[in-house]
Design a protein around this motif. Sequence first.
Motif, short mmCIF file in Angstrom:
data_model
loop_
_atom_site.label_atom_id
_atom_site.label_comp_id
_atom_site.label_asym_id
_atom_site.label_seq_id
_atom_site.Cartn_x
_atom_site.Cartn_y
_atom_site.Cartn_z
N UNK A 155 0.81 -1.22 0.00
CA UNK A 155 0.00 0.00 0.00
C UNK A 155 0.84 1.27 0.00
N UNK A 156 2.07 1.20 0.50
CA UNK A 156 2.91 2.39 0.46
C UNK A 156 3.33 2.73 -0.96
N UNK A 157 3.37 1.70 -1.82
CA UNK A 157 3.62 1.96 -3.24
C UNK A 157 2.43 2.70 -3.84
N UNK A 158 1.23 2.27 -3.47
CA UNK A 158 0.03 2.95 -3.98
C UNK A 158 0.01 4.39 -3.49
N UNK A 159 0.35 4.56 -2.21
CA UNK A 159 0.40 5.91 -1.64
C UNK A 159 1.40 6.77 -2.42
N UNK A 211 -4.96 9.32 0.83
CA UNK A 211 -3.67 8.71 1.14
C UNK A 211 -3.56 8.45 2.65
N UNK A 223 -5.73 5.55 3.52
CA UNK A 223 -5.15 4.26 3.15
C UNK A 223 -4.11 3.84 4.18
N UNK A 273 -4.71 0.71 6.64
CA UNK A 273 -3.82 -0.42 6.43
C UNK A 273 -3.05 -0.77 7.70
N UNK A 306 7.54 -2.39 -9.51
CA UNK A 306 7.67 -1.23 -10.40
C UNK A 306 8.90 -1.36 -11.30
N UNK A 322 -4.36 -0.39 -11.58
CA UNK A 322 -3.90 0.65 -10.68
C UNK A 322 -3.71 1.97 -11.42
#
Lengths: 699, 699
Positions: free
Chosen positions: A512-516, B400, B403, B407, B509, B617
Amino acid sequence: MNLITIAIVLGLLAIVYGVVTSRQVLRSPAGSEKMQEIAAAIQEGAQAYLKRQYSTIAVVGVIVAIILALTLGPISATGFVIGAILSGLTGFIGMNISVRANVRTAAAAQKGLQAGLTLAFRAGAITGMLVAGLALLAISVFFWYLTGVTGHTVGGEDRTVVEALTALAFGASLISIFARLGGGIFTKAADVGADLVGKVEAGIPEDDPRNPAVIADNVGDNVGDCAGMAADLFETYVVTVGATMVLSALLVKDLGDALMTFMTLPLLIGGACIVTSIIGTYFVRLGSSQNIMGAMYKGFLVTAILSIPAIYGCIWVTQQGDMASLIGNQAFNGMDLFWCSLLGLVITGLIIWITEYYTGTQYRPVRSIAKASETGHGTNVIQGLAISLEATALPTIVIVAGIIIAYQLAGLLGIAYAATAMLALAGMVVALDAYGPVTDNAGGIAEMAGLDDNVRTKTDALDAVGNTTKAVTKGYAIGSAGLAALVLFAAYTTDLREFFPQLDVDFSLENPYVIVGLLLGALLPYLFGAMGMTAVGRAAGDVVLDVRAQFREKPGIMTYEEKPDYARTVDLVTKAAIKEMIIPSLLPVLAPIAVYYVIGWVGGQANGFAALGALLLGVIVSGLFVALSMTSGGGAWDNAKKYIEDGHHGGKGSDAHKAAVTGDTVGDPYKDTAGPAVNPMIKITNIVALLLLAALAAG
Amino acid sequence: MNLITIAIVLGLLAIVYGVVTSRQVLRSPAGSEKMQEIAAAIQEGAQAYLKRQYSTIAVVGVIVAIILALTLGPISATGFVIGAILSGLTGFIGMNISVRANVRTAAAAQKGLQAGLTLAFRAGAITGMLVAGLALLAISVFFWYLTGVTGHTVGGEDRTVVEALTALAFGASLISIFARLGGGIFTKAADVGADLVGKVEAGIPEDDPRNPAVIADNVGDNVGDCAGMAADLFETYVVTVGATMVLSALLVKDLGDALMTFMTLPLLIGGACIVTSIIGTYFVRLGSSQNIMGAMYKGFLVTAILSIPAIYGCIWVTQQGDMASLIGNQAFNGMDLFWCSLLGLVITGLIIWITEYYTGTQYRPVRSIAKASETGHGTNVIQGLAISLEATALPTIVIVAGIIIAYQLAGLLGIAYAATAMLALAGMVVALDAYGPVTDNAGGIAEMAGLDDNVRTKTDALDAVGNTTKAVTKGYAIGSAGLAALVLFAAYTTDLREFFPQLDVDFSLENPYVIVGLLLGALLPYLFGAMGMTAVGRAAGDVVLDVRAQFREKPGIMTYEEKPDYARTVDLVTKAAIKEMIIPSLLPVLAPIAVYYVIGWVGGQANGFAALGALLLGVIVSGLFVALSMTSGGGAWDNAKKYIEDGHHGGKGSDAHKAAVTGDTVGDPYKDTAGPAVNPMIKITNIVALLLLAALAAG
């Protein structure tokens, strides 16, 4: 003579071309006294603006240099200073040529279209070659000094060279974001302000000497489209070539001493393409059809085609004639790198073609905006926004295809070589672009000096092509910036593993930190764009108020009995642009640092790095779309207005024309302020992340 | 009585509320004969449009149902059909209430502001409760049937329930994207067309009966803002609650029979919040200050505050009073889920507050646009675009932060519960939104029927609040859609590992196919937005031409001697909207399938799945910004015009007002067509990916 010396000599060749051609340009007649008087006012304004801009940037630059010296040492700080000074110098010289070539182009246009074209294009070519030449010299001389003179090695434990090159790129980027944004705000505040109160309220034509903002408008062309753009492309060149060299050092193992040779390959390609670009400039000549755009394309095509064997030759030399053996521990050979470079040339060609489709008056997009103008301001803007959104599709698909093919051929370095080949043509592409402000100014001077109508017709024809070439360069710049940024991102992840081998950084989309990080990165171009647009709106509003006040204070202006105070408007825009450029420019510098520390504090250091990496990619992904849509949309609006002025949908003065003027005004900050500034912004975010990594590892 | 029965009963309660309140609304007086005649024309147009829209969608629906039956079996196909029919039904009933309440609101406003407010709000509340109630019933009855009647189990090898719920969500989504887009194109084509030719060209006020597009404009409010929005929120509700249940089944292990109980928790929360929403509606009353927005907020606040203990109670019941023990193999307990739900309520509140800041006339953003209108059309649009870009920042930061906190508390399920709590308030939020078109129509009917000026003042006051509540709902919808989509993305990755355990899918990524997927995903909202905007521009242009033709054919219209042919314009917009909605709606359905197969073919199946995941995404990241900027920007433009009409910057008829009308026109398709349709689009992409996975696993 070793390879790096060859690159340096070819870089010097570009400077020689610049000096020789400058003399030719300056030797040609500068027109009547009145023309020279107007040109002098523009020169003075441009010089005053750039002086102020650079002194302001210098303050930031000195602070950053000190921080770099303290964290990464004096060599990195020196690299930063070199990058910063040369980036600024490129803009400064380009602007100085431009403000002298403008009046000479107007004078030459009195003789004929070819004479005007030759002069304006040569002026552009001087800037173009200086950008490519100085950028190449900056990297190659610095690299030669570090490896040849002070004896640093590459590929091993010694990180000096890699960090110094990154710092050089940072210097260039930091100046270029200020120059792009400051110049962009100046040029569009003046342009929008002049148009709103001149064309719309007072009903006087563009470039009318009665408009107090007219000199500021012409100054803006030079400090924005010429100086800002030159600094930007200088930066993209340095970053791309530098990043390709850095990535080579980081990725390719088992090469031994041959690594040095391999690392000079991007420099050689750059040097070879300077030669092909210089040759190309001599092919920019009108054919029997008198097609100006055709003449430009002839020059570009000659350069592109000659570059194919030239690049092949460079690779052949560095591989000692062995194109088939694998390079070091990598799964590709010299031939693969050649195909990747060729791919870069193809991407350049396709993006130019797509941009022309979206901004040329002969195709559907521009015509649909022109048609929508018939039903009013609202539908013009709606259709323009629709086109700007749509215009992102084909370039994205081209870039995606490029990424896939390059990666299949030679992995991450394949993408880097595609980007390097794109940038190697920078000399020619910048020449096409820097031609624009010269002809734009020439038209203004012809109008203000009251030259014959047929002269104005010629400068208008030259100028119309300038609109397209300016749009095309922006598409090219953002496309290459996207690829360059991916290379920087690869450098970040590779560096991270090198510096922090013990950390298990999870770059997966499931983290989730990647999404953030992706979300926060995607936000940056939006916020940055908002700031740029607001700045232009605010500064343009000030111009409108000033011009209205001047009309009120000096009622004789409209009857030519009094002269407006041009300098007052120039001064006002200067102050506004400098003030407005600071905060948005610092956004991409501070955001990566803030995200790393905040997320690191909440989710641990590994997640801090993961979020930072995702932020970099978020900026690229979102920035690509924001920049592409803004620059293409803006160009389409501009040419939709031109198309109507050419007599379609009611022509000049019709309601459709008024609506098209609104669209053009909206497009101005889109295409000349916010859109192109996203370009250095993307890279600066990535470079700051690389430097942060180095600083954390050192500290 | 088991827990699922309770959820079903609470869902039925919403229906009962709807039926009882409908009777109350329909029992109130419908005004004069002239008013009823106008209302009948609107009813007829709306019915004709929805009939045509649903028959067209039915064709697509039948084809998709057959494909689903063949690939995933009859149960999934049934789920799809239920979702599709109920989504359509919600819109249909909402629209039917709305077109009957409008004239009654106008009649009630003759009595007083409170009477008008009560009637309009009740009409909205009917739609709101039906959305929440039908959505809750759809999932809970279907779930009860599958687990209780046909005896399928959850959490083990049997995937029937998970797939059926996904198919149900797909049905709802597919209808809602058509309804949102078709309705959005209809309403804005009619609105823009009517404004351009009426306000701008003919100089007649809004809702003037002489304007042939006036009935189409009023029909549009109902089919777009009411039916389209209701279908959209129905879909978001079903998807969010369904995805939370699916994710519970996929993630939580070691619960045994208690898993069934745990899976009903989202249903229970939904049911409890229906009760709190119904209670809240009775608190929507004007205080002594006669502040309409304040009355709305009172109702919302009561609902939100009552929901806190209600949600706590639901969790307490499913955990048998044990809030402290960990749930299954997970690292969170009941209390953590409660905090996550509370977080969802806080996010809802913050997003409502931020949206009001960006679209309310009392704050900086709207006023800056109003001020920029003084210097012309161009600066109005520039400032509006700047605000629309800026408006993405705070909601992104809230999301953000949400999330990260969710999480940290309870992993992916924490995010799912935050989203579920947001959606649980849908009944109340939709009530606020569906109130909008009723008052908008009421104003139109008052104008057309020539009611007293003070009636029009009251309906205008009611309508102004409608603009804000409509903007607020859109911010809420896109915010919750963003979270819901993340939940769907989590379901995708979890499913992928379940279905293809042997595949090593690299979602990092650093995988270039992930970057490719992100770029292609980010492209979708741009392309979709471009199509939506173009469609509105094109259809509005047709309306302009039709209205001009009617004025020409019947010169007596302007002098009230002839009646315009309203039905002809309604018919024209209907055809245009239906034609234009098809291709963009299919884009998010076909894109994931195409990307999976093309990238899979080039880079292997694992990379096909990686690129597809990244695409999902990419759509979320880019779609969030596109939707937020469009809906907020559009709302700000709308209210900047209202602010000027209230007498600022020169007031009605001034040049600033003309510029503000342009901005409003530009904002129309932004906020009511392209922006909100991005919302179902994001989710449909994700759901199609889930179904593709299931089909590949089955095939």
